[in-house]
Design a protein around this motif. Structure first.
Motif, mmCIF file in Angstrom:
data_model
loop_
_atom_site.group_PDB
_atom_site.id
_atom_site.type_symbol
_atom_site.label_atom_id
_atom_site.label_comp_id
_atom_site.label_asym_id
_atom_site.label_seq_id
_atom_site.Cartn_x
_atom_site.Cartn_y
_atom_site.Cartn_z
ATOM 1 N N THR A 73 0.905 -1.222 -0.220
ATOM 2 C CA THR A 73 0.149 0.012 -0.010
ATOM 3 C C THR A 73 0.919 1.325 -0.121
ATOM 4 N N THR A 74 0.060 2.457 -0.265
ATOM 5 C CA THR A 74 1.052 3.650 -0.171
ATOM 6 C C THR A 74 1.375 3.963 1.377
ATOM 7 N N THR A 75 0.597 3.404 2.226
ATOM 8 C CA THR A 75 0.890 3.592 3.428
ATOM 9 C C THR A 75 2.128 3.262 3.939
ATOM 10 N N GLU A 76 2.547 2.143 3.372
ATOM 11 C CA GLU A 76 3.995 1.391 3.920
ATOM 12 C C GLU A 76 4.994 2.362 3.535
ATOM 13 N N LEU A 77 4.848 3.114 2.101
ATOM 14 C CA LEU A 77 5.865 4.281 1.834
ATOM 15 C C LEU A 77 5.711 5.559 2.668
ATOM 16 N N ASN A 78 4.560 5.921 3.056
ATOM 17 C CA ASN A 78 4.521 6.951 3.591
ATOM 18 C C ASN A 78 5.078 6.836 4.991
ATOM 19 N N LEU A 79 4.812 5.765 5.597
ATOM 20 C CA LEU A 79 5.362 5.406 6.991
ATOM 21 C C LEU A 79 6.827 5.640 6.950
ATOM 22 N N ALA A 80 7.564 5.030 6.046
ATOM 23 C CA ALA A 80 9.076 4.927 6.033
ATOM 24 C C ALA A 80 9.355 6.535 6.118
ATOM 25 N N ASP A 81 8.664 7.276 5.067
ATOM 26 C CA ASP A 81 9.054 8.722 5.032
ATOM 27 C C ASP A 81 8.889 9.474 6.130
ATOM 28 N N PHE A 82 7.734 9.204 6.945
ATOM 29 C CA PHE A 82 7.480 9.825 8.077
ATOM 30 C C PHE A 82 8.447 9.677 8.964
ATOM 31 N N PHE A 83 8.886 8.392 9.414
ATOM 32 C CA PHE A 83 9.656 8.143 10.547
ATOM 33 C C PHE A 83 11.177 8.522 10.105
ATOM 34 N N ARG A 84 11.592 8.548 8.905
ATOM 35 C CA ARG A 84 12.539 9.004 8.471
ATOM 36 C C ARG A 84 12.927 10.487 8.537
ATOM 37 N N VAL A 85 11.908 11.264 8.173
ATOM 38 C CA VAL A 85 11.973 12.638 8.083
ATOM 39 C C VAL A 85 11.955 13.163 9.655
ATOM 40 N N ASN A 86 11.198 12.299 10.594
ATOM 41 C CA ASN A 86 11.350 12.909 11.859
ATOM 42 C C ASN A 86 12.335 12.304 12.695
ATOM 43 N N ASN A 87 13.290 11.384 12.064
ATOM 44 C CA ASN A 87 14.228 10.897 12.667
ATOM 45 C C ASN A 87 13.947 10.235 13.839
ATOM 46 N N MET A 88 13.134 9.142 13.659
ATOM 47 C CA MET A 88 12.386 8.114 14.539
ATOM 48 C C MET A 88 12.901 6.698 13.826
ATOM 49 N N SER A 89 12.819 5.521 14.815
ATOM 50 C CA SER A 89 13.038 4.542 14.351
ATOM 51 C C SER A 89 11.622 3.597 14.650
ATOM 52 N N TYR A 90 11.263 2.797 13.981
ATOM 53 C CA TYR A 90 10.294 1.873 14.004
ATOM 54 C C TYR A 90 10.419 0.481 13.684
ATOM 55 N N GLU A 91 9.533 -0.441 14.065
ATOM 56 C CA GLU A 91 9.574 -1.678 13.654
ATOM 57 C C GLU A 91 8.501 -2.243 12.823
ATOM 58 N N PRO A 92 8.725 -2.322 11.656
ATOM 59 C CA PRO A 92 7.247 -2.513 10.904
ATOM 60 C C PRO A 92 6.883 -4.127 10.967
ATOM 61 N N VAL A 93 5.703 -4.286 11.427
ATOM 62 C CA VAL A 93 4.977 -5.828 11.268
ATOM 63 C C VAL A 93 4.249 -5.620 9.723
ATOM 64 N N PRO A 94 4.559 -6.327 8.753
ATOM 65 C CA PRO A 94 3.956 -6.456 7.333
ATOM 66 C C PRO A 94 2.534 -7.368 7.556
ATOM 67 N N ILE A 95 1.513 -6.946 6.907
ATOM 68 C CA ILE A 95 0.414 -7.757 7.075
ATOM 69 C C ILE A 95 -0.366 -7.737 6.002
ATOM 70 N N GLU A 96 -1.142 -8.681 5.679
ATOM 71 C CA GLU A 96 -1.612 -8.556 4.431
ATOM 72 C C GLU A 96 -3.235 -8.267 4.133
ATOM 73 N N THR A 97 -3.919 -8.244 5.083
ATOM 74 C CA THR A 97 -5.392 -7.874 5.141
ATOM 75 C C THR A 97 -5.651 -7.234 6.545
ATOM 76 N N ASN A 98 -6.843 -6.371 6.128
ATOM 77 C CA ASN A 98 -7.074 -5.428 7.482
ATOM 78 C C ASN A 98 -7.655 -6.359 8.526
ATOM 79 N N ALA A 99 -8.195 -7.424 8.160
ATOM 80 C CA ALA A 99 -8.843 -8.429 9.215
ATOM 81 C C ALA A 99 -7.414 -8.980 10.385
#
Lengths: 339, 417
Positions: free
Chosen positions: A153-179
């Motif tokens: 999704t685009t959210t995946e890319l936005n998330l990477a950008d947001f944390f990068r711009v704000n100089n924060m780290s995060y741990e992504p848990v990739p998931i296939e569906t909303n449920a």
């Protein structure tokens, strides 16, 4: 000798069959008698089957409107659930005729993935949902958090950008569906669930205790969501675009499912007359009859009614119109003139 | 006068291609080959036409463009600003890590269960039967999901470790934390580290390289020692005692190196939302590892059992008659012969594990299928290129494994002279 003739014919038939690439989606849908519509695998309010197994929701309503226009039967829709990863392949390969699945309109999807977005039916933005017990009030406090995201999704890319711009780290848990994301989030396998704010509201509404979870005020991206069709069939794209515009224009002009029959008799307003087909030949230009828009509106009413009945403030999802109000009400929803 | 050429010469007729058995098989083969080529040509032509109709070209340039997405488990340095190609390499490494871990677990479990299933102890043998039949007959994807669900639903969240009277506590002297986000174990740290070297984007740690080198040298020296002992035994009939020399050679240099580098363990501790420090074994990795390892272990158990049963009872009796103890009989007589039967099917099980790692997507494990075959394809729209590249990579990995195992097989198989 018979065998070789048979095999030769088979090979020749296969060759000719392969070169025929079907182009006219409208003809194809009419021949099939059914519209294949790609939807999500289940987001309450947008597209999810109800207790009787009938698909309901904001995105589903658009599919039904198109089916009503093209096939004169809003129920002649075959809903194909697609995940974030399968949706574009499903559309470009011809598995679905129309993708109505909270999909963000972006440059590369429009140009490189060969999609044609027919408009925007929901102006959204990416948000974050957290458990209130964490005491987080702003997305900038999320340094080091574990974040559930839907892959592809685009959210995946936005998330990477947001944390990068704000100089924060995060741990992504990739998931296939909303449920699945919902289940992981509720189990506490991630601190934060991020997706479009509308999706968060829809997901939260299905929780046992929705009030325990807060949607943070930061919206970190623009997510114009809209239906998309394959590139290369302009007629089909035009048809879908104007079904959407008709729903939007009808709200602006005050045509509702309640007064549709009355207004279809003819009114003093030429714009309404043109929309409903009592004046002009707009339907013919689309390759349809003159009452196409009436059928679209008869399914679930105009854009405002569809919004209110599926995701509006009276529903459990409880989304305000906000950016999605008509332009006359200070929103961004705006249909080109029906002329 | 007439020239006599012997038998009457039969001139070649076209119908002989079909009715003469000398030519018929060629005719059929050439015809089949033509059909195959036609089929391939049709597929390629169809692909090119449809790609052209969609306005798509065929290019691998996307591998050099910015990926934009993050990967949780990174064996090598990676961030979202690096290329799709780099992300694919990270995914490939994750695939290989998982495959090695699962193969090791499956082999250990399989050999144990296979041997124990033949045990004379009724209880042990039946327990192993239950293990084999339960795991072998339920799809591996379900086991992966079950282990994933156990990890996320049954383990405490990191916040449960917080406070004066925490609801959960760490195991093994506060060194291992089991959370619903994965398992945190201590990591090796060095106070006098040798640093790392830069090999064009990959930065392996010199400490690890030095350690591996020293261990390899120790093992080599130990093999020399044992060979020497065998030579002495063959010459004199008395085997010199080697166990304390072996221990010294195997562990002495490694411990000395660790002391010289200032080895200590970095323990995981709560930092912010999660544990920090230590090695983070994510839920997805653990679910995949247990799911694939235990599932395939059941198959390997059957292979091992079949291998042992294939050796005739007479071999055991002959070994006993020579005065060998049961342990030595198994180790020196039965297993070397059983390996001949075990290795070839074991190769396919290792290949199965490697290919089944592509189920990682189900629990969000970022393997090759999830990075190159998932996110990259989705973001760039290069389905054909991505899928072809992915298939090629899996093919290469599988052929490498199978080649290596075949070499091992040819070394242990019965030498017929």
């Amino acid at each position: 000798m018979k065998k070789s003739i048979f095999l030769g014919t088979l090979a020749a038939a296969a060759l000719t069959a392969g070169t025929a690439v079907a182009q006219d989606t409208l003809e194809e849908v009419r021949d099939r008698g059914e519209l294949n519509c790609g939807v999500s695998t289940g987001v309450n309010g947008f597209s999810a089957p109800d207790a009787n197994g009938v698909w309901q929701g904001f995105d589903v309503a658009f599919c039904r409107a198109v089916a009503a226009v093209v096939l004169d039967d809003p129920m002649a829709v075959n809903f194909v659930p697609t995940t974030g990863q399968t949706r574009f392949t499903a559309l470009t390969s011809g598995e679905v005729d129309l993708l109505s699945r909270n999909t963000t309109w972006t440059f590369s999807r429009d140009v490189d993935l060969s999609l044609t977005f027919v408009g925007v039916n929901y102006y959204d933005g990416q948000g974050f949902m957290v458990d209130r017990a964490l005491g987080v009030t702003s997305a900038t406090e999320l340094d080091g958090a574990t974040v559930c995201i839907q892959t592809g999704t685009t959210t995946e890319l936005n998330l990477a950008d947001f944390f990068r711009v704000n100089n924060m780290s995060y741990e992504p848990v990739p998931i296939e569906t909303n449920a699945e994301a919902q289940q992981q989030y509720l189990a506490g396998a991630c601190d934060v669930y991020t997706t479009d704010a509308s999706g968060l509201a829809a997901t939260r509404a299905s929780f046992e205790n929705p009030d325990d979870h807060a949607i943070l005020s930061e919206i970190i991206s623009k997510e114009p969501l809209g239906p998309a069709v394959r590139q290369g069939d302009d007629h089909w794209a035009d048809l879908n675009r104007w079904v959407l515009n008709a729903l939007i224009a009808a709200e602006e002009l005050g045509v509702t499912s309640a007064n549709l029959a009355e207004l279809a008799e003819g009114t003093d307003n030429p714009e309404i007359n043109r929309l409903l087909g009592t004046e002009g030949d707009l339907g013919e230009m689309l390759g349809l009859d003159s009452e196409w828009a009436q059928r679209a509106l008869a399914v679930g009413g105009n854009y405002g009614e569809i919004f209110a009945n599926n995701i509006g403030e009276q529903t459990p999802i409880g989304l305000a119109r906000g950016l999605n109000a008509q332009w006359t009400q200070g929103g961004l929803i705006y249909a080109p003139p029906v002329r | 006068m007439a020239m006599d050429s012997g038998a009457p010469r039969e001139s070649f007729r076209l119908s002989m291609l079909l009715y003469d058995t000398r030519y018929r098989s060629y005719t059929i083969q050439i015809f089949a080959l033509m059909l195959l080529m036609l089929g391939a040509a049709w597929l390629i032509d169809n692909t090119i036409q449809n790609l052209a109709a969609l306005g798509k070209d065929f290019s691998f340039r996307f591998l050099w463009s910015t990926a934009g997405f993050d990967i949780s488990q990174r064996p090598i340095e990676y961030d979202s600003q690096m290329s799709h190609g780099r992300a694919a390499i990270v995914g490939l490494l994750n695939t290989i890590i998982l495959a090695i871990m699962a193969c090791a677990l499956a082999t250990v479990l399989g050999v144990l269960a296979g041997v124990l299933r033949l045990s004379n102890n009724w209880m042990v043998a039946r327990l192993m039967t239950v293990y084999v039949e339960v795991f072998r007959n339920i799809p591996t994807l379900l086991w992966i999901l079950v282990f994933g669900a156990i990890m996320t639903e049954a383990m405490p969240p990191p916040s449960a470790f917080r406070g004066d009277t925490p609801a959960a506590s760490m195991l093994l002297f506060d060194s291992v934390a089991l959370t619903n986000r994965g398992v945190y174990v201590p990591e090796p740290l060095f106070t006098r580290s040798l640093g790392s070297i830069d090999l064009g984007g990959v930065r392996p740690s010199l400490d690890a390289i030095a350690f591996v080198l020293v261990v390899a040298l120790s093992i080599w020296a130990n093999i020399r020692l044992i060979r020497h002992a065998t030579a002495v035994q063959n010459a004199t009939g008395v085997r010199p005692k080697t166990w304390w020399k072996s221990l010294l050679i195997l562990f002495g240099p490694a411990i000395a190196l660790l002391l010289a580098l200032g080895f200590h363990l970095g323990y995981p501790e709560l930092r912010g939302f999660n544990f920090g420090g230590g090695i983070h074994l994510r839920n997805s990795l653990i679910a995949m590892w247990l799911g694939l390892g235990i599932y395939t272990g059941a198959f390997i158990a059957e292979i091992v059992r079949a291998g042992i049963l294939a050796i005739s009872r007479g071999q055991t009796e002959a070994a006993f008659a020579l005065g060998l103890q049961p342990g030595k009989t198994m180790r020196l007589v039965i297993l070397p012969q059983a390996l001949r039967v075990i290795i070839p099917p074991l190769i396919s099980q290792y290949l199965n594990i490697t290919k089944n790692t592509s189920l990682g997507l189900a629990v969000g494990y970022m393997d090759l299928r999830s990075t190159l075959g998932g996110i990259t394809i989705n973001q760039t729209g290069r389905e054909l290129e991505g899928m072809m590249l992915m298939m090629l990579i899996y093919l290469a990995v599988s052929l490498t494994i199978s080649g290596a195992m075949n070499i091992y097989n040819s070394r242990i198989k019965l030498k017929e002279r």
